[in-house]
Motif scaffolding. Structure first.
Motif, PDB file in Angstrom:
ATOM      1  N   ALA A 212       8.754   0.347 -14.710  1.00 21.34           N
ATOM      2  CA  ALA A 212       7.997   0.283 -13.457  1.00 21.34           C
ATOM      3  C   ALA A 212       6.960  -0.824 -13.571  1.00 21.34           C
ATOM      4  CB  ALA A 212       7.328   1.619 -13.155  1.00 21.34           C
ATOM      5  N   VAL A 213       6.800  -1.567 -12.497  1.00 19.97           N
ATOM      6  CA  VAL A 213       5.880  -2.702 -12.464  1.00 19.97           C
ATOM      7  C   VAL A 213       4.897  -2.486 -11.322  1.00 19.97           C
ATOM      8  CG1 VAL A 213       5.701  -5.210 -12.225  1.00 19.97           C
ATOM      9  CG2 VAL A 213       7.740  -4.189 -13.281  1.00 19.97           C
ATOM     10  N   ILE A 214       3.603  -2.609 -11.624  1.00 21.14           N
ATOM     11  CA  ILE A 214       2.633  -2.563 -10.536  1.00 21.14           C
ATOM     12  C   ILE A 214       1.960  -3.922 -10.394  1.00 21.14           C
ATOM     13  CG2 ILE A 214       2.193  -0.108 -10.941  1.00 21.14           C
ATOM     14  CD1 ILE A 214      -0.784  -1.202 -11.703  1.00 21.14           C
ATOM     15  N   LEU A 215       1.476  -4.161  -9.193  1.00 29.37           N
ATOM     16  CA  LEU A 215       0.681  -5.341  -8.886  1.00 29.37           C
ATOM     17  C   LEU A 215      -0.543  -4.866  -8.118  1.00 29.37           C
ATOM     18  CD1 LEU A 215       3.753  -7.334  -7.737  1.00 29.37           C
ATOM     19  CD2 LEU A 215       2.285  -8.114  -9.590  1.00 29.37           C
ATOM     20  N   GLY A 216      -1.713  -5.315  -8.558  1.00 20.67           N
ATOM     21  CA  GLY A 216      -2.936  -4.969  -7.843  1.00 20.67           C
ATOM     22  C   GLY A 216      -3.551  -3.666  -8.311  1.00 20.67           C
ATOM     23  N   VAL A 250       0.760   8.596 -10.381  1.00 20.73           N
ATOM     24  CA  VAL A 250       1.772   9.350  -9.647  1.00 20.73           C
ATOM     25  C   VAL A 250       3.148   8.978 -10.195  1.00 20.73           C
ATOM     26  CG1 VAL A 250       0.458   9.607  -7.517  1.00 20.73           C
ATOM     27  CG2 VAL A 250       1.845   7.552  -7.848  1.00 20.73           C
ATOM     28  N   LYS A 251       4.074   9.911 -10.055  1.00 19.03           N
ATOM     29  CA  LYS A 251       5.429   9.667 -10.544  1.00 19.03           C
ATOM     30  C   LYS A 251       6.142   8.660  -9.643  1.00 19.03           C
ATOM     31  CE  LYS A 251       6.344  14.002 -12.979  1.00 19.03           C
ATOM     32  NZ  LYS A 251       6.585  13.336 -14.269  1.00 19.03           N
ATOM     33  N   CYS A 252       6.940   7.813 -10.263  1.00 18.62           N
ATOM     34  CA  CYS A 252       7.760   6.875  -9.496  1.00 18.62           C
ATOM     35  C   CYS A 252       8.815   7.644  -8.700  1.00 18.62           C
ATOM     36  CB  CYS A 252       8.431   5.879 -10.432  1.00 18.62           C
ATOM     37  SG  CYS A 252       7.289   4.689 -11.169  1.00 18.62           S
ATOM     38  N   ILE A 253       9.311   7.020  -7.647  1.00 17.04           N
ATOM     39  CA  ILE A 253      10.258   7.679  -6.752  1.00 17.04           C
ATOM     40  C   ILE A 253      11.672   7.648  -7.316  1.00 17.04           C
ATOM     41  CG2 ILE A 253      11.338   7.552  -4.464  1.00 17.04           C
ATOM     42  CD1 ILE A 253       8.633   6.465  -3.445  1.00 17.04           C
ATOM     43  N   THR A 254      12.120   6.474  -7.775  1.00 18.00           N
ATOM     44  CA  THR A 254      13.487   6.353  -8.298  1.00 18.00           C
ATOM     45  C   THR A 254      13.542   6.366  -9.823  1.00 18.00           C
ATOM     46  OG1 THR A 254      13.378   3.929  -8.230  1.00 18.00           O
ATOM     47  CG2 THR A 254      14.241   5.054  -6.270  1.00 18.00           C
ATOM     48  N   GLN A 255      12.381   6.260 -10.471  1.00 18.94           N
ATOM     49  CA  GLN A 255      12.300   6.321 -11.939  1.00 18.94           C
ATOM     50  C   GLN A 255      11.240   7.353 -12.311  1.00 18.94           C
ATOM     51  OE1 GLN A 255      14.563   4.602 -13.598  1.00 18.94           O
ATOM     52  NE2 GLN A 255      15.241   3.375 -11.848  1.00 18.94           N
ATOM     53  N   PRO A 256      11.507   8.644 -12.035  1.00 15.57           N
ATOM     54  CA  PRO A 256      10.470   9.680 -12.171  1.00 15.57           C
ATOM     55  C   PRO A 256       9.982   9.911 -13.601  1.00 15.57           C
ATOM     56  CG  PRO A 256      12.620  10.662 -11.746  1.00 15.57           C
ATOM     57  CD  PRO A 256      12.790   9.197 -11.558  1.00 15.57           C
ATOM     58  N   ASP A 265      -1.333  -1.860  -5.410  1.00 12.34           N
ATOM     59  CA  ASP A 265      -0.914  -2.470  -4.142  1.00 12.34           C
ATOM     60  C   ASP A 265       0.599  -2.439  -3.985  1.00 12.34           C
ATOM     61  OD1 ASP A 265      -3.238  -4.573  -2.688  1.00 12.34           O
ATOM     62  OD2 ASP A 265      -3.723  -3.358  -4.428  1.00 12.34           O
ATOM     63  N   PHE A 266       1.303  -2.820  -5.042  1.00 18.26           N
ATOM     64  CA  PHE A 266       2.766  -2.814  -5.037  1.00 18.26           C
ATOM     65  C   PHE A 266       3.266  -2.062  -6.262  1.00 18.26           C
ATOM     66  CE2 PHE A 266       1.804  -6.615  -2.572  1.00 18.26           C
ATOM     67  CZ  PHE A 266       2.769  -6.611  -1.565  1.00 18.26           C
ATOM     68  N   VAL A 267       4.408  -1.388  -6.111  1.00 22.54           N
ATOM     69  CA  VAL A 267       5.142  -0.824  -7.242  1.00 22.54           C
ATOM     70  C   VAL A 267       6.591  -1.295  -7.126  1.00 22.54           C
ATOM     71  CG1 VAL A 267       5.865   1.247  -8.478  1.00 22.54           C
ATOM     72  CG2 VAL A 267       3.673   1.231  -7.260  1.00 22.54           C
ATOM     73  N   ILE A 268       7.071  -1.896  -8.220  1.00 26.18           N
ATOM     74  CA  ILE A 268       8.474  -2.314  -8.282  1.00 26.18           C
ATOM     75  C   ILE A 268       9.131  -1.443  -9.349  1.00 26.18           C
ATOM     76  CG2 ILE A 268      10.078  -4.227  -8.646  1.00 26.18           C
ATOM     77  CD1 ILE A 268       7.673  -6.126  -8.109  1.00 26.18           C
ATOM     78  N   GLU A 269      10.047  -0.567  -8.916  1.00 25.21           N
ATOM     79  CA  GLU A 269      10.728   0.342  -9.835  1.00 25.21           C
ATOM     80  C   GLU A 269      12.107  -0.210 -10.170  1.00 25.21           C
ATOM     81  OE1 GLU A 269      10.894   4.275  -8.232  1.00 25.21           O
ATOM     82  OE2 GLU A 269       8.802   4.251  -7.553  1.00 25.21           O
ATOM     83  N   GLY A 270      12.560   0.111 -11.369  1.00 24.99           N
ATOM     84  CA  GLY A 270      13.883  -0.350 -11.740  1.00 24.99           C
ATOM     85  C   GLY A 270      14.265   0.049 -13.144  1.00 24.99           C
ATOM     86  N   THR A 303      15.203  -0.932  -8.213  1.00 26.33           N
ATOM     87  CA  THR A 303      15.751   0.223  -7.493  1.00 26.33           C
ATOM     88  C   THR A 303      14.864   0.647  -6.334  1.00 26.33           C
ATOM     89  OG1 THR A 303      14.679   1.719  -9.091  1.00 26.33           O
ATOM     90  CG2 THR A 303      16.985   1.107  -9.519  1.00 26.33           C
ATOM     91  N   ALA A 304      13.601   0.230  -6.320  1.00 24.67           N
ATOM     92  CA  ALA A 304      12.700   0.563  -5.212  1.00 24.67           C
ATOM     93  C   ALA A 304      11.501  -0.369  -5.238  1.00 24.67           C
ATOM     94  CB  ALA A 304      12.237   2.017  -5.291  1.00 24.67           C
ATOM     95  N   ILE A 305      10.973  -0.655  -4.043  1.00 25.50           N
ATOM     96  CA  ILE A 305       9.693  -1.350  -3.917  1.00 25.50           C
ATOM     97  C   ILE A 305       8.850  -0.561  -2.928  1.00 25.50           C
ATOM     98  CG2 ILE A 305       8.494  -3.465  -3.235  1.00 25.50           C
ATOM     99  CD1 ILE A 305      10.999  -5.047  -3.928  1.00 25.50           C
ATOM    100  N   THR A 306       7.672  -0.153  -3.364  1.00 24.88           N
ATOM    101  CA  THR A 306       6.746   0.546  -2.481  1.00 24.88           C
ATOM    102  C   THR A 306       5.419  -0.196  -2.486  1.00 24.88           C
ATOM    103  OG1 THR A 306       5.781   2.006  -4.169  1.00 24.88           O
ATOM    104  CG2 THR A 306       7.844   2.732  -3.154  1.00 24.88           C
ATOM    105  N   HIS A 307       4.608   0.058  -1.462  1.00 24.28           N
ATOM    106  CA  HIS A 307       3.288  -0.566  -1.435  1.00 24.28           C
ATOM    107  C   HIS A 307       2.334   0.213  -0.560  1.00 24.28           C
ATOM    108  CE1 HIS A 307       4.019  -2.384   2.589  1.00 24.28           C
ATOM    109  NE2 HIS A 307       5.225  -2.725   2.135  1.00 24.28           N
TER     110      HIS A 307
END
Length: 643
Positions: A212-216, A250-256, A265-270, A303-307
């Motif tokens: 999981a990658v976060i930005l901000g 918080v738990k990731c959506i696609t990589q719990p 600000d951003f979460v890039i899951e994969g 697998t997902a990008i949230t923000h």
């Protein structure tokens, strides 16, 4: 101080007069980086820049921690040393003998404080998941391309989360990510890094690796991801300590299996599949000021990008110093001085990492010296301490000089330096980005003992000659025409060191030239010569030192010269030449590719020149790249470089 989110930090910067909002359209492809490069090299690091018109739905924040003041604001302190003092106090409290019940009770409030810094996983979704991107695509995010020879656009401030598959220990690190497509990046973790260890564990188990990658979010997260923590220390505990408030995850959506800060600000899951074919990643204009060469690295699949609502995309550039990373490095230098002093090298009083040394290349350590050989003890301890294993040149001084006063420091070091006996060479792990090593990630190290010597440390067969106030440069060039320039300004300050530019034209050239040069009578009293390429402006000392440190492998590239003293035939004098020129296969038997220095291209420079008046950045500032384009490539090479 805990920032509620990145927007809170941006508002704080603006209120402090440390932010410029740029409303004119600026292209994330090269133009944002060129503007940021000019601003980051302004006195004091310029201002933070918020590019509000990028052609994307999200603004881009640059240079947010690119000054001493902004670094302090990011960490919520008045001075960076405040953090070190607090850490030192905690170490002393923990290690103090607890003799009675009152001593033990006095510890309870501090133990409560420790608990308040520990990260906490909360239920439900966080603000970072307010918007779940339909058909997630990195092409919707303003990922910048920094330099013309980069392999493509790179995510440059990713806070990357992985876990050990065997014990669940979290690691939070920062590794650049080259974007190859809407759902694919490279994952540039070096073999020395903890995430690379996790990758190898997943590979052994034959399992996919969630990432999981976060930005901000709070800028402390970005800093903590770069901090040289021990492997078993959670970066979010450091973040909690710095912000004086625990990090809520918080738990990731696609990589719990993974948790991320709720206020990002951003979460890039994969995921990364360790059994998948690697991808050819790079080049990249790196913090050394040179392009790091392309190599094979794992593939990261999105697998997902949230923000959050109204997020800001934070980024940074690295390249020829100074850049924003110099101030992040300064924070690390100050913050981690206390742990080094308390646990590894108690005699250390202070430490300095000059900007020209780009972190690992040059480190100055000040010690309280009490016995012979203590500098060597410190040398061995520091080269065995975490990321200090990557250090190339270590200078050890004592408390008789101030190490932040470079002139006084250099005078003191050379006064007490015998080049034949007080410079030590070793080999070991090096930064993978160090292009001077004959083998990637493995090369030479050098320690200069600049302390006042005890009798046991003095070799009586050597004598010191008086430093000349000047030398006859023209006479030297007449004998050695391959020497194109000499900087002898240090001699006026009783510093017996020259910077010599050489046009190499044969194998073993610098070794032979070193012998010829020091054999000249005019060189009596000179202890050290730094050889650099003929394209280097030797009168620009900071630039010369930066080029020299990058291109030197100390163990391979040093040449000691001894001769009979001109004043006492029973004594010897010693000098050393250090070869900081670029290395080639033809003349140096150097088998690796040698990278270019990072510079902008002419079209981008000209475009930003035309834009400048619309940016609100004050008086026109020319591109820093022009200086190096002229020095390195020349007019003829500029044309071929553009092609």
């Amino acid at each position: 101080m805990a920032f509620k989110n990145l927007e809170h930090f941006i508002n704080t910067l603006e209120q402090a007069g440390e932010l410029v909002r740029i409303k004119t359209y600026v292209n994330p492809h090269l133009e944002i980086a060129e503007i940021t490069d000019r601003v980051s090299k302004m006195p004091g690091g310029g201002k933070a820049l918020l590019f509000e018109n990028t052609g994307y739905d999200f603004p881009v924040l640059m240079n947010s921690m690119g000054s001493y003041k902004r670094m302090c604001l990011a960490l919520g302190v008045q001075e960076l040393d405040d953090v070190a003092h607090e850490i030192e106090g905690l170490f002393k409290m923990i290690s103090k003998p607890k003799e009675g019940i009152l001593d033990k009770l006095a510890m309870l409030p501090k133990l409560s404080q420790f608990a308040s810094w520990m990260p906490k996983v909360i239920s439900g979704r966080g603000a970072c998941q307010d918007v779940v991107m339909q058909n997630p695509s990195l092409e919707k995010i303003p990922v910048i391309q920094c330099w013309p020879k980069d392999g493509g656009p790179f995510i440059t401030l990713p806070v990357i989360h992985t876990k050990d598959p065997n014990n669940g220990t979290r690691n939070v690190g920062m590794y650049r990510m080259q974007v190859f497509g809407p759902n694919l990046t490279g994952m540039h973790w070096h073999k020395h890094k903890v995430s690379a260890k996790h990758y190898n564990e997943y590979k052994a188990l034959g399992k996919r690796m969630p990432v999981a990658v976060i930005l901000g979010g709070d800028p402390v997260y970005t800093y903590s991801a770069t901090a040289p923590l021990p492997e078993n220390v959670d970066e979010y505990m450091l973040a909690g300590f710095l912000r004086k408030k625990k990090v809520e995850l918080v738990k990731c959506i696609t990589q719990p299996e993974l948790e991320v800060p709720a206020d990002a600000d951003f979460v890039i899951e994969g995921y990364v599949d360790p059994n998948e074919e690697l991808i050819w990643e790079g080049p990249f204009g790196d913090h050394t000021g040179y392009y790091s060469l392309a190599d094979w690295y794992p593939r990261f699949h999105v697998t997902a990008i949230t923000h959050k609502r109204n997020p800001v995309y934070p980024a940074t550039i690295v390249g020829v110093p100074p850049q924003e990373d110099a101030w992040i490095g300064k924070a690390t230098e100050r913050i981690f001085l206390a742990p080094i002093k308390m646990t590894l090298v108690p005699e250390i009083v202070d430490m300095e990492m000059p900007v020209e040394g780009v972190f690992h290349n040059l480190v100055i350590s000040q010690i309280k010296k009490d016995y012979a050989g203590q500098a060597q003890k410190v040398m061995n301890a520091m080269w065995g301490a975490g990321q200090m294993m990557f250090n190339k040149i270590l200078v050890v001084a004592d408390t008789e000089t101030k190490i932040t006063d470079y002139k006084a420091l250099t005078q003191h070091v050379f006064k007490h330096l015998n080049p034949a006996t007080d410079i030590y060479f070793s080999q070991g792990p090096m930064d993978v980005l160090d292009h001077s090593c004959s083998k990637m990630g493995f090369g030479g190290k050098m320690c200069i003992d600049g302390t006042t010597k005890y009798d046991e440390e003095i070799d009586e067969q050597y004598a010191f000659a008086k430093t000349p106030t000047s030398i006859d440069e023209q006479a030297i060039k007449a004998v050695l025409p391959e020497i194109t320039a000499i900087n002898q300004t240090l001699l006026k300050h009783d510093i017996p060191c020259l910077v010599v530019a050489v046009k190499k034209n044969r194998a073993q050239h610098i070794k032979q030239l070193n012998e010829q040069l020091f054999a000249l009578p005019v060189m009596q009293g000179i202890k050290m010569v730094l050889f650099v390429e003929h394209t280097v402006d030797v009168n620009d000392l900071p630039s010369s030192l930066w080029r020299f440190c990058n291109n030197l492998d100390p163990k391979r590239d040093h040449y000691i010269y001894t001769q009979t003293s001109s004043s006492d035939a029973s004594k010897l004098t010693a000098a050393i030449g250090l070869d900081g020129t670029l290395k080639t296969k033809e003349w140096d038997n150097f088998q690796r590719d040698w990278p270019n220095i990072v510079v902008s291209d002419i079209p981008t420079i000209e475009k930003v020149d035309l834009l400048w008046e619309q940016l609100g950045l004050g008086e026109f500032v020319p591109s820093p790249s022009l200086k190096y384009r002229e020095q390195i490539y020349g007019e003829e090479a500029i044309v071929s470089f553009e092609k």
